[in-house]
Design an enzyme around this catalytic site. Structure first.
Site, PDB file in Angstrom:
ATOM      1  N   SER A  61       4.813   4.525  -3.076  1.00  8.34           N
ATOM      2  CA  SER A  61       5.457   3.782  -2.066  1.00  8.34           C
ATOM      3  C   SER A  61       6.886   3.701  -2.063  1.00  8.34           C
ATOM      4  O   SER A  61       7.364   3.874  -3.228  1.00  8.34           O
ATOM      5  CB  SER A  61       4.924   2.256  -1.838  1.00  8.34           C
ATOM      6  OG  SER A  61       3.569   2.237  -1.821  1.00  8.34           O
TER       7      SER A  61
HETATM    8  N1  SAH Z   1       0.016   1.648  -5.592  1.00 11.50           N
HETATM    9  C1  SAH Z   1       0.320   3.114  -5.696  1.00 11.50           C
HETATM   10  C2  SAH Z   1       0.168   3.543  -4.064  1.00 11.50           C
HETATM   11  C3  SAH Z   1      -0.785   4.652  -4.322  1.00 11.50           C
HETATM   12  S1  SAH Z   1      -1.198   5.539  -2.557  1.00 11.50           S
HETATM   13  C4  SAH Z   1       1.382   3.373  -6.484  1.00 11.50           C
HETATM   14  O1  SAH Z   1       2.319   2.212  -6.903  1.00 11.50           O
HETATM   15  O2  SAH Z   1       1.550   4.594  -6.720  1.00 11.50           O
HETATM   16  C5  SAH Z   1      -2.748   4.684  -2.137  1.00 11.50           C
HETATM   17  C6  SAH Z   1      -3.848   4.912  -3.502  1.00 11.50           C
HETATM   18  O3  SAH Z   1      -5.135   4.343  -2.942  1.00 11.50           O
HETATM   19  C7  SAH Z   1      -4.159   6.289  -3.626  1.00 11.50           C
HETATM   20  O4  SAH Z   1      -3.874   6.831  -4.936  1.00 11.50           O
HETATM   21  C8  SAH Z   1      -5.628   6.353  -3.090  1.00 11.50           C
HETATM   22  O5  SAH Z   1      -6.276   7.560  -4.041  1.00 11.50           O
HETATM   23  C9  SAH Z   1      -6.246   5.096  -3.370  1.00 11.50           C
HETATM   24  N2  SAH Z   1      -7.147   4.744  -2.754  1.00 11.50           N
HETATM   25  C10 SAH Z   1      -7.545   5.074  -1.174  1.00 11.50           C
HETATM   26  N3  SAH Z   1      -8.942   4.409  -0.933  1.00 11.50           N
HETATM   27  C11 SAH Z   1      -9.127   3.938  -2.205  1.00 11.50           C
HETATM   28  C12 SAH Z   1     -10.312   3.188  -2.566  1.00 11.50           C
HETATM   29  N4  SAH Z   1     -11.273   2.675  -1.699  1.00 11.50           N
HETATM   30  N5  SAH Z   1     -10.423   2.468  -3.633  1.00 11.50           N
HETATM   31  C13 SAH Z   1      -9.591   2.819  -4.951  1.00 11.50           C
HETATM   32  N6  SAH Z   1      -8.410   3.333  -4.466  1.00 11.50           N
HETATM   33  C14 SAH Z   1      -8.093   3.853  -3.235  1.00 11.50           C
END
Ligand code: SAH
Length: 214
Positions: A61
């Site tokens: 993000s």
């Molecule tokens: N907090 C992260 C942002 C990653 S983007 C950072 O600081 O980099 C969102 C993430 O959520 C992705 O890696 C995606 O694979 C994950 N995601 C999406 N659906 C999910 C679920 N049901 N359970 C766990 N992770 C999930």
């Protein structure tokens, strides 16, 4: 101590200008080297205030959104937090500076492994991570005082509300990821029901059911 990186100073000034007033949140952003969380081709943009691609088609993000969500979560050094969507691990690493313990769930194994490697490199010991479907929460570790979801859900996931302590706060983007923009909301769990506050438009990848095949 090493001289402060001018790119980090510039980013912190921008976050302040954009309304991030919580000095503890700003200090946490200052402390976590975002360059360790971005892919090699984007290293020169590590301290720019925008989202960047990571593996498995996901994104880390924008620093402003990380700061805004962290500020809205109102944590302290006694707080137990659940994060859904570990991704690069950056948001978890920022939360780990401010909380007692962060539990984080990721559905893509390669992302989880890389994030865990980063936590080891940075000697961050108060993050517990697992591969799983974060929309189902982490019942064995519940209840949580705070929950942050970093992927867009269609609606507020009821199982996560169940795992939130009364008086607890959850921050998450709600809306269709395909529509481009979602609404960042802050949920407070009451004795009966929830209170919802809208924090503004955001863009997140979707919350997807189940563990990824990769
Ligand atoms: N907090 C992260 C942002 C990653 S983007 C950072 O600081 O980099 C969102 C993430 O959520 C992705 O890696 C995606 O694979 C994950 N995601 C999406 N659906 C999910 C679920 N049901 N359970 C766990 N992770 C999930």
């Amino acid at each position: 101590m090493a001289a402060p990186d001018p790119r980090v100073i510039r980013l912190l000034m921008e976050l302040r200008r954009m309304g991030i007033a919580d000095t503890k949140v700003l200090a946490a952003i200052e402390k976590v080297p975002r360059q360790l969380f971005v892919a090699a081709p984007f290293l020169d943009q590590a301290y720019e205030n925008h989202a960047l691609p990571i593996a498995c088609g996901q994104t880390v993000s924008q620093p402003y959104i990380v700061a805004l969500m962290t500020q809205a979560l109102q944590v302290n050094d006694r707080t137990k937090v659940l994060e859904v969507g570990t991704g690069s691990g950056y948001q978890a690493a920022v939360l780990a500076q401010l909380c007692r313990r962060v539990y984080t769930i990721e559905r893509h194994k390669p992302l989880l492994k890389q994030a865990e490697e980063r936590f080891r490199t940075l000697r961050i010991h108060n993050i517990t991570s697992i591969l799983g479907d974060g929309a189902k929460g982490w019942p064995e570790q519940a209840p949580f005082e705070r929950i942050m979801v970093t992927a867009a859900a269609h609606d507020i996931p009821p199982l996560l509300v169940d795992q939130l302590q009364v008086g607890g706060i959850m921050v998450l983007p709600v809306g269709e990821a395909s529509s481009g923009e979602q609404d960042l909301v802050r949920v407070v769990k009451l004795e009966r029901g929830i209170d919802i506050q809208h924090l503004g438009p955001v863009r997140f990848v979707p919350l997807v059911e189940g563990i990824a095949e990769t």
